[in-house]
Design a protein around this motif. Sequence first.
Motif, short mmCIF file in Angstrom:
data_model
loop_
_atom_site.label_atom_id
_atom_site.label_comp_id
_atom_site.label_asym_id
_atom_site.label_seq_id
_atom_site.Cartn_x
_atom_site.Cartn_y
_atom_site.Cartn_z
N PRO A 53 17.72 28.36 -38.19
CA PRO A 53 17.91 29.32 -37.87
C PRO A 53 19.34 29.50 -36.98
N PHE A 54 19.38 28.71 -36.38
CA PHE A 54 20.20 28.02 -35.14
C PHE A 54 20.51 26.63 -35.11
N GLY A 55 21.83 26.29 -34.58
CA GLY A 55 22.43 25.55 -34.41
C GLY A 55 23.54 24.63 -35.54
N ALA A 56 23.09 23.58 -35.16
CA ALA A 56 23.76 22.56 -36.67
C ALA A 56 22.86 23.16 -37.35
N PRO A 57 23.79 22.50 -38.82
CA PRO A 57 23.15 22.60 -40.28
C PRO A 57 22.13 22.00 -40.63
#
Length: 150
Positions: A53-57
């Motif tokens: 749910p945050f940052g890179a995929p």
Amino acid sequence: MPAKKSTAGKPRKHEFLSPSWIDAVRVLRDEYTDRVQPPSIPVRANLVVTGAPFGAPEILGSIDTSSGQLALEDGHLADPDLTITTDYVTAKALFVQQDPNAAIQAVFGGKIRVQGDMTKMLALQLPLNEADSAAIAREIADRIKAFTAD
């Protein structure tokens, strides 16, 4: 005016696999260095966690026990024994809840893909054949749950 709830004594919560969570795991690992036996078979595994749910995929990490201690780090290792790919929700259930049955169900349900030597993945489990090891594993799991955000 209502009183504020005290947070004294409660550990700071970290989002699973966030940099601060990884730092908290490192501190915990260092605290238990002399109490936890590493797997009897050295393991070098890369991790790919999708759908965070945050940052890179994708979150890239690694687990390495070849030094005699378990090292959970950011980024990938060169020449790993295996690469484990799973989604964020499954990874959180496995790392935080530490339920071996959930791991087996996730593998058979296609939520975990393993490339490489799958027997090395099985070696990553803490040795739980002794009462002391099982108690330490539960203690570590409880501490991880305590600092992991819901």
